[in-house]
Design a protein around this motif. Sequence first.
Motif, short mmCIF file in Angstrom:
data_model
loop_
_atom_site.label_atom_id
_atom_site.label_comp_id
_atom_site.label_asym_id
_atom_site.label_seq_id
_atom_site.Cartn_x
_atom_site.Cartn_y
_atom_site.Cartn_z
N GLY A 78 -38.54 -0.74 13.44
CA GLY A 78 -39.97 -1.04 13.29
C GLY A 78 -40.64 -1.55 14.55
O GLY A 78 -41.77 -1.16 14.85
N HIS A 79 -39.95 -2.40 15.28
CA HIS A 79 -40.58 -3.03 16.44
C HIS A 79 -39.48 -3.62 17.34
O HIS A 79 -38.45 -4.06 16.82
N HIS A 82 -40.54 -7.88 16.80
CA HIS A 82 -41.08 -8.45 15.56
C HIS A 82 -40.08 -8.28 14.42
O HIS A 82 -39.40 -7.26 14.33
N ASP A 83 -39.98 -9.29 13.57
CA ASP A 83 -39.15 -9.21 12.37
C ASP A 83 -40.07 -9.17 11.16
O ASP A 83 -40.76 -10.15 10.87
N SER A 84 -40.08 -8.04 10.46
CA SER A 84 -41.01 -7.89 9.34
C SER A 84 -40.43 -8.43 8.04
O SER A 84 -41.03 -8.25 6.98
N TYR A 92 -42.47 -1.68 10.26
CA TYR A 92 -43.20 -2.79 10.88
C TYR A 92 -44.33 -3.13 9.92
O TYR A 92 -45.22 -2.32 9.69
N SER A 93 -44.25 -4.33 9.33
CA SER A 93 -45.26 -4.74 8.36
C SER A 93 -46.29 -5.62 9.05
O SER A 93 -45.95 -6.61 9.68
N LEU A 94 -47.57 -5.22 8.91
CA LEU A 94 -48.66 -6.05 9.43
C LEU A 94 -49.33 -6.70 8.23
O LEU A 94 -50.03 -6.03 7.47
N ASP A 95 -49.07 -7.99 8.07
CA ASP A 95 -49.54 -8.72 6.90
C ASP A 95 -50.52 -9.80 7.39
O ASP A 95 -50.14 -10.66 8.20
N ASP A 98 -49.44 -13.26 7.47
CA ASP A 98 -48.39 -13.61 8.42
C ASP A 98 -48.84 -13.24 9.84
O ASP A 98 -48.06 -12.74 10.65
N GLY A 100 -50.53 -10.86 10.93
CA GLY A 100 -50.40 -9.44 11.27
C GLY A 100 -51.76 -8.81 11.51
O GLY A 100 -52.31 -8.15 10.63
N HIS A 277 -48.07 -0.91 6.40
CA HIS A 277 -46.70 -0.64 6.84
C HIS A 277 -46.69 0.55 7.80
O HIS A 277 -47.20 1.62 7.48
#
Length: 292
Positions: A78-79, A82-84, A92-95, A98, A100, A277
């Motif tokens: 994912g990245h 970064h740890d998703s 890679y989760s952009l929340d 968090d 993101g 995601h």
Amino acid sequence: MSILSERPAATGLPITPLGPNFGAELHGIDLGRLDDDQVLALREALVAYKVLFVRGQHGLDDAAQIEFGRRLGEVTVGHPVHDSGDVAPEVYSLDSQDNGFADVWHTDVTFVRRPPAISVLRAVVLPPTGGDTNWADSQLAYESLSPGLRAHIDTLTAVHDGSREFGYYLAQRRQGQGNLWEGEVFTSLTPVEHPVVRVHPESGRKGLFVNPGFTSHIAGVPEHESRGLLDILYAHLTKPEHVVRHRWQAGDVALWDNRSTAHYANRDYGDQHRVMHRITLQGDVPVGPATA
Ligand SMILES: O=C(O)CCC(=O)C(=O)O
Ligand SMILES: [Fe+2]
């Protein structure tokens, strides 16, 4: 008169261009059930239109998104740093809950030697309003610069530094231990150099390859000159004429070519929740006009 022209692609993909050269929508297809010809057509459309929007992919979950990515190319982790959390390593989760956010113009992960070629982004949680994403056409931007400036920037390279956005995260959250990205564990974010103008490895077209997210400076010129030149290039890249804006709906997927675009996600939805995601497909080492 609408600028949308319904154009049945020779390939059988239902493509609606959003302009002459940049951005297109696809309707009536299921990314989880494409036949081989459709995958090929999608891949070609991606290079031609640079960003594609696919509506109605309600059946797509993380596993199906990754599976779809594997049909287009080599899916990376994912990245690099970064740890998703509780998702597959490829995601890679952009929340927004968090931190993101992507409210700075950037091209994905240009701070590594081989930045990802393609990104596939799926809306998971959308705010009731806002949170649109914008993409800029870096090839059109390059082509609409004056010939003298084009010739000058053709010769330049720039430094890309992931520590600007992710250094703190790597040090504090990851305790200096990043992910395994293309065989390399990221324990630090060492700056890399890329050409300021990138020759697209498939289309051969030239595009601007600097971005405010990760480019720290132009190599080998005084700081004030680097700053001034980058500011000119960023302002030009992100002119409204070079940008498409996507208003997300549930079930939407966007795919873009990182070799010919930059993007920016509007952070205009207050405390509302937004989760996206992303998966990325492996790219190659960017090549400039001098060596292309
Ligand atoms: O949140 C978005 O719309 C875009 C996020 C982003 O920059 C990315 O997925 O690469
Ligand atoms: Fe991004």
